[in-house]
Design a protein around this motif. Structure first.
Motif, PDB file in Angstrom:
ATOM      1  N   MET A  13       0.849  -1.188   0.000  1.00 48.59           N
ATOM      2  CA  MET A  13       0.000   0.000   0.000  1.00 48.59           C
ATOM      3  C   MET A  13       0.892   1.248   0.000  1.00 48.59           C
ATOM      4  SD  MET A  13      -3.308   0.686   0.068  1.00 48.59           S
ATOM      5  CE  MET A  13      -4.279  -0.538   0.912  1.00 48.59           C
ATOM      6  N   ILE A  14       0.602   2.174  -0.887  1.00 50.15           N
ATOM      7  CA  ILE A  14       1.454   3.358  -1.031  1.00 50.15           C
ATOM      8  C   ILE A  14       0.931   4.491  -0.152  1.00 50.15           C
ATOM      9  CG2 ILE A  14       2.412   5.032  -2.659  1.00 50.15           C
ATOM     10  CD1 ILE A  14       3.272   2.177  -3.242  1.00 50.15           C
ATOM     11  N   ALA A  71       6.167   2.630   0.417  1.00 51.06           N
ATOM     12  CA  ALA A  71       5.263   1.471   0.277  1.00 51.06           C
ATOM     13  C   ALA A  71       5.282   0.699   1.592  1.00 51.06           C
ATOM     14  CB  ALA A  71       5.734   0.589  -0.872  1.00 51.06           C
ATOM     15  N   LEU A  72       4.112   0.459   2.132  1.00 49.14           N
ATOM     16  CA  LEU A  72       4.022  -0.260   3.404  1.00 49.14           C
ATOM     17  C   LEU A  72       3.513  -1.681   3.166  1.00 49.14           C
ATOM     18  CD1 LEU A  72       2.462   2.467   5.751  1.00 49.14           C
ATOM     19  CD2 LEU A  72       4.865   1.897   5.382  1.00 49.14           C
ATOM     20  N   PRO A  73       4.194  -2.666   3.732  1.00 49.43           N
ATOM     21  CA  PRO A  73       3.725  -4.052   3.557  1.00 49.43           C
ATOM     22  C   PRO A  73       2.465  -4.321   4.369  1.00 49.43           C
ATOM     23  CG  PRO A  73       5.763  -3.980   4.857  1.00 49.43           C
ATOM     24  CD  PRO A  73       5.422  -2.570   4.513  1.00 49.43           C
ATOM     25  N   ALA A  74       1.876  -5.475   4.147  1.00 47.23           N
ATOM     26  CA  ALA A  74       0.662  -5.857   4.884  1.00 47.23           C
ATOM     27  C   ALA A  74       0.953  -5.846   6.380  1.00 47.23           C
ATOM     28  CB  ALA A  74       0.215  -7.240   4.444  1.00 47.23           C
ATOM     29  N   GLY A  75      -0.015  -5.393   7.140  1.00 45.95           N
ATOM     30  CA  GLY A  75       0.138  -5.344   8.589  1.00 45.95           C
ATOM     31  C   GLY A  75       0.690  -4.021   9.093  1.00 45.95           C
ATOM     32  N   TRP A  76       1.119  -3.163   8.178  1.00 46.79           N
ATOM     33  CA  TRP A  76       1.686  -1.870   8.572  1.00 46.79           C
ATOM     34  C   TRP A  76       0.641  -0.771   8.436  1.00 46.79           C
ATOM     35  CZ3 TRP A  76       7.010  -0.022   9.290  1.00 46.79           C
ATOM     36  CH2 TRP A  76       7.905  -1.063   9.564  1.00 46.79           C
ATOM     37  N   SER A  77       0.657   0.157   9.376  1.00 49.14           N
ATOM     38  CA  SER A  77      -0.136   1.371   9.289  1.00 49.14           C
ATOM     39  C   SER A  77       0.829   2.545   9.208  1.00 49.14           C
ATOM     40  CB  SER A  77      -1.033   1.532  10.520  1.00 49.14           C
ATOM     41  OG  SER A  77      -2.023   0.528  10.545  1.00 49.14           O
ATOM     42  N   GLY A  78       0.341   3.652   8.663  1.00 48.03           N
ATOM     43  CA  GLY A  78       1.232   4.797   8.558  1.00 48.03           C
ATOM     44  C   GLY A  78       0.495   6.072   8.253  1.00 48.03           C
ATOM     45  N   ASP A  93       4.473  -1.572  12.281  1.00 47.51           N
ATOM     46  CA  ASP A  93       3.789  -2.829  11.990  1.00 47.51           C
ATOM     47  C   ASP A  93       2.747  -3.145  13.064  1.00 47.51           C
ATOM     48  OD1 ASP A  93       5.474  -3.421  14.061  1.00 47.51           O
ATOM     49  OD2 ASP A  93       6.433  -5.140  13.115  1.00 47.51           O
ATOM     50  N   PHE A  94       2.134  -2.097  13.571  1.00 46.67           N
ATOM     51  CA  PHE A  94       1.051  -2.228  14.542  1.00 46.67           C
ATOM     52  C   PHE A  94       0.092  -1.057  14.286  1.00 46.67           C
ATOM     53  CE2 PHE A  94       2.499   1.235  17.350  1.00 46.67           C
ATOM     54  CZ  PHE A  94       3.795   1.379  16.902  1.00 46.67           C
ATOM     55  N   GLN A  95      -1.038  -1.069  14.955  1.00 45.87           N
ATOM     56  CA  GLN A  95      -2.004  -0.004  14.705  1.00 45.87           C
ATOM     57  C   GLN A  95      -1.568   1.260  15.443  1.00 45.87           C
ATOM     58  OE1 GLN A  95      -6.182  -1.030  14.790  1.00 45.87           O
ATOM     59  NE2 GLN A  95      -5.677  -3.180  14.538  1.00 45.87           N
ATOM     60  N   VAL A 153      12.610  -6.225   7.390  1.00 47.17           N
ATOM     61  CA  VAL A 153      11.362  -5.568   6.961  1.00 47.17           C
ATOM     62  C   VAL A 153      11.553  -4.050   6.942  1.00 47.17           C
ATOM     63  CG1 VAL A 153       8.903  -5.289   7.428  1.00 47.17           C
ATOM     64  CG2 VAL A 153       9.988  -7.486   7.882  1.00 47.17           C
TER      65      VAL A 153
END
Lengths: 237, 150
Positions: free
Chosen positions: B1-2, B11-18, B34-36, B137
């Motif tokens: 996800m960009i 670009a953030l991998p699955a499981g990452w918030s930003g 890599d957490f909420q 990661v």
């Protein structure tokens, strides 16, 4: 000579095991990272509406994995929310529009925190193709993030506004609510049901996290720092 | 996800918030983990985010410094060009934390990129055994970072 050959064979086997272990570890990391950026973008565009199954016969989809939400905020910032990672609290997604009259009362009052304190709130609107950021900026309640993401409306099959979805890793409640009373009931029921069915409710998880944090600092059950009143054997008979 | 705003793209991998946000017109900050991440307003170096980190987690903040008053991108503290990857595991320590917490280690790197001055702040929480994976990661995420000139 035989001893040398044996030693070389053992070393070779050990080396092979090491290489296999490294390859396996590397493959696992690549799997967790997902496809490369370009592939990921292509996949995102191919699969916009399959992240969450649609409701069946109007019934909520409790248990369905919550889809990621990503978009711009009315201020021009960017926000990506992934609900699969560890979280301290459930999140209420409030799907609102700037045009619907029923939404207006929620725009005006969502900052008042009438829901349980553990619930985080995010307002999800359509993207800039349907909403004007300036209008949303004027409506946005203080302290409540707003993300403009039309894809989320599709991903969650939102039937209309106002619509609310409570997520805690998975969807744990959803529905239409036109009043605070209805919204509080929706959220309260979902949290109650979650507590009944999940031994690892948010409170339990918070407790476990606190335990783990203390443990990482060398503080376990019975540690003296947990009992400040017991000074130097003062509790002895 | 960009994640893309204010000339910062990652670009953030699955499981990452930003999030990428700007508190003033000429400075931007990226937070990712890599957490909420907490939804409330957070400081540039993520005191709220790092206080809510799970026992094993990664967090990064990229915060921009406004040029002027002696601060010039590419000079002094900001002389290094870009982020050198992979991150050096030896560069992490509890003294690298802006907000020291048990079980966390961190590093800070001041640099310039695209004519902009930044500090990269990375925090890792968890046992030593998991750090290699966490760093891989983090290197992957930072490898996707792009900064556009102002």
């Amino acid at each position: 000579m035989v001893a040398l050959l044996s030693a070389e064979t053992v070393l070779l086997v050990l080396l092979l095991v090491l290489v296999a272990g490294l390859l396996r570890s590397h493959a696992e990391i690549l799997r967790r990272l997902g496809p490369p950026e370009e592939d990921s973008r292509a996949a995102d565009s191919r699969l916009p509406s399959t992240a969450v199954p649609p409701p069946r016969n109007g019934r909520p989809r409790e248990g369905a994995v919550a889809a990621r939400i990503a978009g711009a905020t009315p201020e021009g910032d960017a926000l990506t929310l992934d609900f699969t990672g560890p979280a301290a609290a459930p999140t209420l997604l409030a799907f609102l529009t700037s045009g619907c009259s029923t939404c207006m009362s929620f725009w005006e009052t969502l900052a008042e925190r009438r829901l349980p304190a553990e619930v985080r709130i995010v307002i999800v609107t359509h993207g800039s193709e349907r909403e004007r950021p300036a209008r949303l900026r004027s409506l946005a309640p203080a302290g409540v993030p707003v993300v403009m993401c039309s894809a989320a409306w599709e991903d969650y099959h939102v039937p209309g506004a106002p619509y609310f979805i409570l997520v805690d890793g998975a969807i744990c409640g959803e529905g239409v609510a036109t009043t605070w009373q209805a919204l509080a009931s929706l959220v309260g029921d979902a949290l109650e049901e979650q507590r009944e069915h999940s031994p690892r409710s948010a409170g339990t998880r918070r407790g476990l996290r606190v335990d783990a944090t203390l443990a990482s600092g060398g503080i376990g059950p019975g540690h003296p720092s947990l009992y400040p009143g017991r000074a130097n054997g003062g509790d002895s008979d | 996800m960009i994640l893309d705003a204010h000339g910062i793209r990652v670009a953030l991998p699955a499981g990452w918030s930003g999030k990428v946000f700007a508190r003033s017109p000429r400075t931007a900050t990226l937070h990712a983990g890599d957490f909420q991440l907490p939804l409330s307003e957070d400081g540039e170096f993520g005191p709220e985010s790092t206080s809510e980190m799970p026992p094993e987690a990664s967090f990064l903040a990229l915060t921009e410094y406004r040029p002027g008053a002696g601060l010039k991108p590419g000079n002094g503290l900001f002389a290094p060009r870009g982020i050198r990857l992979p991150l050096d595991p030896a560069g992490f320590s509890s003294s690298g934390l802006a907000h020291p917490r048990p079980g966390q280690i961190g590093m800070q790197h001041f640099f310039s990129q695209a004519g902009r001055a930044f500090c990269l702040y990375v925090v890792i929480a968890g046992p030593r055994a998991g750090r290699r994976r966490q760093l891989l990661v983090l290197n992957h995420v930072l490898g996707s970072l792009r900064v556009a000139p102002r």
